[in-house]
Design an enzyme around this catalytic site. Sequence first.
Site, PDB file in Angstrom:
ATOM      1  N   SER A 201      25.521 -55.581 -11.253  1.00 49.25           N
ATOM      2  CA  SER A 201      26.428 -56.712 -11.069  1.00 49.25           C
ATOM      3  C   SER A 201      27.331 -56.841 -12.292  1.00 49.25           C
ATOM      4  O   SER A 201      28.031 -55.890 -12.623  1.00 49.25           O
ATOM      5  CB  SER A 201      25.628 -57.998 -10.817  1.00 49.25           C
ATOM      6  OG  SER A 201      26.493 -59.077 -10.512  1.00 49.25           O
ATOM      7  N   THR A 202      27.285 -57.974 -12.996  1.00 47.27           N
ATOM      8  CA  THR A 202      28.195 -58.199 -14.121  1.00 47.27           C
ATOM      9  C   THR A 202      28.060 -57.093 -15.167  1.00 47.27           C
ATOM     10  O   THR A 202      26.981 -56.848 -15.684  1.00 47.27           O
ATOM     11  CB  THR A 202      27.908 -59.557 -14.774  1.00 47.27           C
ATOM     12  OG1 THR A 202      27.904 -60.566 -13.777  1.00 47.27           O
ATOM     13  CG2 THR A 202      28.958 -59.886 -15.827  1.00 47.27           C
TER      14      THR A 202
ATOM     15  N   HIS B  63      27.997 -55.782  -7.015  1.00 48.88           N
ATOM     16  CA  HIS B  63      28.473 -57.083  -6.541  1.00 48.88           C
ATOM     17  C   HIS B  63      29.975 -57.191  -6.770  1.00 48.88           C
ATOM     18  O   HIS B  63      30.448 -57.167  -7.901  1.00 48.88           O
ATOM     19  CB  HIS B  63      27.773 -58.219  -7.293  1.00 48.88           C
ATOM     20  CG  HIS B  63      26.312 -58.312  -7.020  1.00 48.88           C
ATOM     21  ND1 HIS B  63      25.423 -58.880  -7.904  1.00 48.88           N
ATOM     22  CD2 HIS B  63      25.576 -57.912  -5.953  1.00 48.88           C
ATOM     23  CE1 HIS B  63      24.198 -58.837  -7.388  1.00 48.88           C
ATOM     24  NE2 HIS B  63      24.263 -58.263  -6.211  1.00 48.88           N
TER      25      HIS B  63
ATOM     26  N   MET C 116      23.832 -60.435 -13.933  1.00 53.77           N
ATOM     27  CA  MET C 116      23.247 -61.761 -14.041  1.00 53.77           C
ATOM     28  C   MET C 116      22.368 -62.034 -12.827  1.00 53.77           C
ATOM     29  O   MET C 116      22.665 -61.602 -11.716  1.00 53.77           O
ATOM     30  CB  MET C 116      24.357 -62.811 -14.127  1.00 53.77           C
ATOM     31  CG  MET C 116      23.865 -64.230 -14.355  1.00 53.77           C
ATOM     32  SD  MET C 116      25.250 -65.385 -14.509  1.00 53.77           S
ATOM     33  CE  MET C 116      24.356 -66.920 -14.792  1.00 53.77           C
TER      34      MET C 116
ATOM     35  N   ASP D 236      18.854 -60.366  -8.399  1.00 54.40           N
ATOM     36  CA  ASP D 236      19.008 -59.537  -7.207  1.00 54.40           C
ATOM     37  C   ASP D 236      18.594 -58.102  -7.526  1.00 54.40           C
ATOM     38  O   ASP D 236      19.092 -57.510  -8.482  1.00 54.40           O
ATOM     39  CB  ASP D 236      20.454 -59.565  -6.715  1.00 54.40           C
ATOM     40  CG  ASP D 236      20.637 -58.837  -5.383  1.00 54.40           C
ATOM     41  OD1 ASP D 236      19.672 -58.778  -4.604  1.00 54.40           O
ATOM     42  OD2 ASP D 236      21.747 -58.324  -5.143  1.00 54.40           O
TER      43      ASP D 236
END
Length: 353
Positions: free
Chosen positions: A178-179, A204, A297, A300
């Site tokens: 993600s991030t 994401h 973050m 998930d």
Amino acid sequence: MSIKVMIVDDSAVVRQVLSEIFNASSGIEVIDVATDPIVAMEKMKQQWPDVIVLDVEMPRMDGITFLRQIMASRPTPVVICSSLTQKGADISMQAMAAGAVEVIAKPHAGVKQFLQDSNNLLVQAVKAAAQARMSRMRSLPPTPLETRPKLSADAVLAAPTGQQMFQTTERIVIIGTSTGGTQALETILTKLPRTCPGLAIVQHMPEKFTASFAERLDRLSEIEVKEAASGDRLLPGRALIAPGGKHMMIKRSGAYYQVEVVDGPLVSRHKPSVDVLFRSAAKFAGRNALGIIMTGMGDDGAKGLKEMHDAGARTIAQDEDSCVVFGMPKEAIKLGAADEVMPLDSIAKAICR
């Protein structure tokens, strides 16, 4: 201590609505707004923000040029708020390549209502950006969290039965991030040879942005990188990236693997969800797969990686020092889901092994 935010957007409506949303949120304070980057630069001489929320297409100076100047002089987390069009996605890819941390897709029409409806998404995007280690940022990340009831992968796919999949010579690699993940994926994929195993990836990112992201990585890499479509096979030298706004699962087809792209509810507050992809790998690949969870973050993918581990897959978590945000790997490590914890620079070699 509040996160100090500056909003740079030529739309008065966007500036007003974003200011109201952020100021109403605990832990965030809008310290100033600007109609364009020239005005923003003057205001930032007085007080520097912790996070900048930035439009891309503006008068006098575009957001990409402004972003590059910021990253060259004083690297600061930037959240891009860009139009949800293919053109907007392409421009935002350039912005994220220049160092933006998050991307929020806004529509051309009905922007005020969209922003009001996306209150939680916007707040979480700013909070995620504030946690980013800018020393680790070289490339482009994405997507926002959305606070609705937090569903598990059960909402899309039943849990593995515990029955081991028979081992074949076909090996696959499953990655979730993600991030900070766009930067991390670029680092990995550009190092892989055409002989590497097929890869299925969840990053994401909003709808329409994943196609531009895949095209960019395809241009930079020796391997083929494409946005996944149902029926695409996982082949050596090919990486399939889950489309924004859809879940992606792997399925067994004889001794081979292919992906299925499906709609469904948010899982672990995301769509695509890493947990869904990892569960499908646990269920249909088992020890034939390598699972990797990287910077991001939230949590998930943590439970899904544990399911892969328990199904016999080898599993890796990116280490804290090389993560932009050490959230997802940390949660996976806490569950005992990772066989190994390693720096980003070692992951490409692990894939080739």
